[in-house]
Design a protein around this motif. Structure first.
Motif, short mmCIF file in Angstrom:
data_model
loop_
_atom_site.label_atom_id
_atom_site.label_comp_id
_atom_site.label_asym_id
_atom_site.label_seq_id
_atom_site.Cartn_x
_atom_site.Cartn_y
_atom_site.Cartn_z
N LEU A 1 73.94 25.68 37.98
CA LEU A 1 73.00 25.18 38.98
C LEU A 1 71.86 26.17 39.17
CD1 LEU A 1 75.52 23.88 41.69
CD2 LEU A 1 74.44 22.58 39.84
N ARG A 2 70.69 25.64 39.57
CA ARG A 2 69.51 26.48 39.78
C ARG A 2 69.05 26.37 41.23
NH1 ARG A 2 65.31 24.14 35.95
NH2 ARG A 2 66.34 22.21 36.58
N PHE A 3 68.49 27.46 41.72
CA PHE A 3 68.06 27.52 43.12
C PHE A 3 66.73 28.26 43.21
CE2 PHE A 3 72.63 27.26 42.99
CZ PHE A 3 72.96 26.39 44.03
N ALA A 4 66.10 28.12 44.37
CA ALA A 4 64.90 28.89 44.69
C ALA A 4 64.86 29.07 46.20
CB ALA A 4 63.64 28.20 44.19
N VAL A 5 64.04 30.00 46.65
CA VAL A 5 63.87 30.25 48.08
C VAL A 5 62.57 29.60 48.53
CG1 VAL A 5 63.58 32.01 49.86
CG2 VAL A 5 65.16 32.41 47.95
N LEU A 6 62.67 28.73 49.53
CA LEU A 6 61.50 28.05 50.08
C LEU A 6 61.43 28.34 51.58
CD1 LEU A 6 59.13 26.05 49.75
CD2 LEU A 6 60.75 24.21 50.28
N ASP A 7 60.38 29.00 51.99
CA ASP A 7 60.18 29.34 53.41
C ASP A 7 61.42 30.03 53.99
OD1 ASP A 7 57.65 28.17 53.29
OD2 ASP A 7 58.44 26.20 53.83
N GLY A 8 62.00 30.95 53.20
CA GLY A 8 63.13 31.73 53.68
C GLY A 8 64.48 31.05 53.58
N VAL A 9 64.53 29.84 52.98
CA VAL A 9 65.76 29.07 52.89
C VAL A 9 66.11 28.86 51.41
CG1 VAL A 9 66.89 26.87 53.43
CG2 VAL A 9 65.32 27.93 55.08
N VAL A 10 67.38 29.08 51.04
CA VAL A 10 67.84 28.82 49.67
C VAL A 10 68.03 27.33 49.50
CG1 VAL A 10 69.74 29.12 48.05
CG2 VAL A 10 68.94 31.07 49.39
N ARG A 11 67.39 26.76 48.47
CA ARG A 11 67.53 25.33 48.20
C ARG A 11 67.80 25.12 46.71
NH1 ARG A 11 66.53 22.52 52.67
NH2 ARG A 11 65.06 23.33 54.24
N GLN A 12 68.58 24.09 46.42
CA GLN A 12 68.97 23.80 45.04
C GLN A 12 67.90 22.97 44.35
OE1 GLN A 12 72.87 21.98 44.63
NE2 GLN A 12 72.32 21.13 42.63
N LEU A 13 67.69 23.25 43.06
CA LEU A 13 66.76 22.47 42.26
C LEU A 13 67.41 21.17 41.80
CD1 LEU A 13 65.29 25.33 42.03
CD2 LEU A 13 64.49 24.50 39.81
N ARG A 14 66.59 20.12 41.76
CA ARG A 14 67.01 18.88 41.14
C ARG A 14 66.96 19.06 39.62
NH1 ARG A 14 66.33 14.89 45.25
NH2 ARG A 14 65.07 15.64 47.01
N PRO A 15 67.59 18.21 38.80
CA PRO A 15 68.23 16.95 39.14
C PRO A 15 69.75 17.05 39.26
CG PRO A 15 67.89 17.00 36.80
CD PRO A 15 67.39 18.32 37.33
N ASP A 16 70.34 18.26 39.12
CA ASP A 16 71.80 18.36 39.24
C ASP A 16 72.25 17.85 40.60
OD1 ASP A 16 72.37 19.76 36.71
OD2 ASP A 16 71.21 21.38 37.60
N GLN A 17 73.45 17.31 40.64
CA GLN A 17 73.98 16.79 41.90
C GLN A 17 74.03 17.90 42.93
OE1 GLN A 17 77.71 14.78 41.54
NE2 GLN A 17 77.98 14.51 43.75
#
Length: 597
Positions: A325-341
């Motif tokens: 799975l892939r992630f990034a930080v957006l406005d201080g929050v860790v969020r997962q990249l699509r399209p993985d469930q």
């Protein structure tokens, strides 16, 4: 040079005959010149050509420069005994007395320059890479300055019988006063030697670790498995001392590997009489996998008992399987990249997913290593889990994105030029890096957690980790030669390939390089441009059993996150590519991308 039964010497006589006779029938027509500065071959999957492929000999040279080019490739025909192959390039007056250093020096060769005269002088600027050893490994050399090789070439007329010069049939060329060393170009290495991983078990673990070797494609296919098995029995490469263990239960090769169209039979014996079949089977299946093309069955015969290997061994290689799975930080929050469930993040539950500068998640997502802002523009490392957030004592002006090792409970992070380890309790200690390496900028760990890559003072290094009682020590790092300078980030792109970003003539470029430094090339369309800096650089290997063994690269440049897939220009990661962004939000730019460790 020592001869090894079952090694390269097995085919020495045949190779010498084939080289002297030319390449007709070997896939390269007479007269073909393979230039030193040509493109390197793709190495996405095991090469399983069953036809020996030889470099061009002296008779295939149509010019003085081409003769030198061919000379720099010829050692690939028989690395066990290259002198006899190379003597064919030497003038008969010097041939009998030419005794070069037996080491095979691998070099990256630039474009040659010729100067006409009675003896044409051909100068080739080269960068030393390392020495190709008998066990198929390359020992890197830390030589930063290039040097120039000079060759003297003279014409030699082939004349039938007593014919005069006017009736000569063909113009040939030979070397006079040749260099007293054996040189092999990286172009020839990538063309005429096959990259073959030999797999060992890591100490204190259930993970197989690849150890890169180079196998001559001139070696007949029936003898390749024999050579690889000998390498396997001789133990890991010199840069992995203590990190890996050899064949289990004192198992040794008990004869010749028998190769046929539908079967590969390996005779073994065990001094203890008891064999851990699961570990042995997996180790040999992965090591001999390139020899099992065409649905060939692998059969082990241990002390006379035959066993057909038909199990599933994929899970024992941590690089095998789907992309993480892939992630990034957006406005201080860790969020997962699509399209993985989308997956839940138990480590960041309970309001912990906020005010994050960069992060790493363990494979089971129960632990999160977080870098957060402190007063006076400093950064602190913390560890989050369901029980809450624990701050570490590590505070620095500059801190890399942390990384967990092998999805476990121990990780690495770089802070203010030093390397540190941390655990799930946020206990931090400095890693002793042998050799006095300073100015560390980035660290990346292979999925097997036994090999790491470092960027220090703009240069690239690899090192191995020795695990004992749940902790590790580091062996002395080895520098890898790169064409680019001012490196900023590194990651494992394939099992035995690294990706890195470096500067070339004022612009950043993405590169890939083997873990021994032997082959390096810029990645196609890998051009981040000219950012002030590249941060949070990361990569993850592709599945070695899949269509492409290359994984993806992610990085941050100018506070924006990008993803690179082979051959495609880096793509900007946008807020819409992430899960959980409110529809009515006005988000900033995603940054600090990372893979699930």
């Amino acid at each position: 040079m020592r001869r090894s039964p079952g090694g390269w010497a097995v085919a020495a006589t045949a190779l010498a005959v084939l080289t002297g006779a030319g390449l007709t029938g070997c896939g390269i027509p007479p007269g073909t010149s393979v230039r030193v500065d040509g493109p390197l071959p793709e190495i996405d999957s095991p090469q399983t050509s069953e036809n020996p492929v030889l470099p061009p000999g002296p008779d295939q040279a149509d010019s003085e420069v081409e003769l030198v080019d061919n000379f720099l490739q010829a050692a690939a025909a028989n690395p066990e005994d290259p002198v006899e192959v190379l003597r064919e390039f030497v003038h008969q007056d010097d041939r009998g007395t030419w005794q070069p250093d037996p080491q095979i020096l691998v070099v990256r060769a630039d474009e040659s320059v010729s100067t006409p005269g009675q003896q044409v002088r051909v100068q080739v600027p080269v960068h030393e890479i390392g020495v190709l050893t008998e066990d198929g490994t390359i020992e890197p050399r830390d030589v930063t300055q290039p040097r120039t090789l000079e060759f003297k070439v003279v014409p030699v007329a082939d004349m039938p019988g007593d014919a005069d010069v006017a009736s000569r049939v063909e113009q040939r060329f030979q070397l006079v006063d040749p260099p007293d060393e054996i040189i092999l170009s990286t172009s020839a290495l990538g063309t005429y030697l096959l990259p073959r991983p030999v797999y060992y078990w890591g100490t204190e673990g259930e993970m197989l670790v690849p150890d890169l070797r180079w196998l001559p494609s001139a070696l007949p296919v029936r003898q390749r498995a024999q050579t690889v098995m000998k390498w396997l029995g001789d133990g890991p490469a010199a840069w992995l001392p203590g990190a890996l263990v050899g064949l289990p239960d004192d198992v040794t090769l008990a004869g010749n590997v028998v190769w046929s169209a539908d079967r590969l039979e390996v005779p073994l014996t065990s001094a203890s009489g008891e064999v851990d079949g699961r570990r042995l089977d997996a180790q040999l299946w992965w090591t001999l996998r390139p020899d099992l093309s065409g649905n060939r069955t692998l059969v082990l015969v241990v002390d006379g008992a035959e066993r057909v290997l038909d199990g599933d061994y994929l899970a024992l290689n941590p690089a095998a399987g789907p992309d993480p799975l892939r992630f990034a930080v957006l406005d201080g929050v860790v969020r997962q990249l699509r399209p993985d469930q989308e997956q839940d993040l138990p480590a960041l539950a309970g309001g912990l997913n906020e005010e994050i500068h960069s992060a790493a998640l363990s494979r089971d997502r129960r632990f999160a290593a977080l870098v957060r802002a402190e007063p006076e523009e400093r950064l602190r490392l913390s560890v989050a889990r369901a029980a809450g957030l624990t701050e570490s004592d590590l505070v620095a002006d500059r801190m890399s994105r942390p990384a967990w090792l092998a999805g476990g409970t121990v990780g690495l992070v770089v802070a203010d030029g030093q390397l540190y380890r941390f655990d799930e309790t946020a206990t931090v200690s400095r890693v002793r890096v042998p050799g006095g390496l300073t100015g560390i900028q980035a660290v990346a760990a292979a999925p097997d957690a036994r090999r790491v890559a470092l960027v220090a003072s703009g240069r690239l290094y690899v090192a191995s980790l020795v695990w004992r009682a749940g902790s590790f020590s580091m062996n002395e790092p080895r520098v890898l030669p790169t064409t680019a300078g001012d490196l900023e980030g590194v990651g494992f792109l394939q099992e035995n390939w690294l990706a890195f970003v470096g500067d070339e003539t004022g612009r950043s470029l993405l590169y890939e390089i083997t873990v021994d430094g032997a082959l390096e090339r810029p990645l196609p369309n890998g051009e981040p441009g000219a950012p002030v800096s590249v941060d949070s650089f990361t990569a993850y290997p592709g599945d070695p059993t899949g269509q492409s063994a290359r994984g993806k690269i992610m990085y941050e440049a100018e506070n924006r996150a990008y993803v690179y897939a082979h051959g495609i220009l880096p793509a900007l990661i946008e807020a819409g590519d992430l899960y959980g962004v409110p529809a009515d939000a006005e988000p900033g730019e995603p940054r600090a991308p990372f893979f699930l460790d």
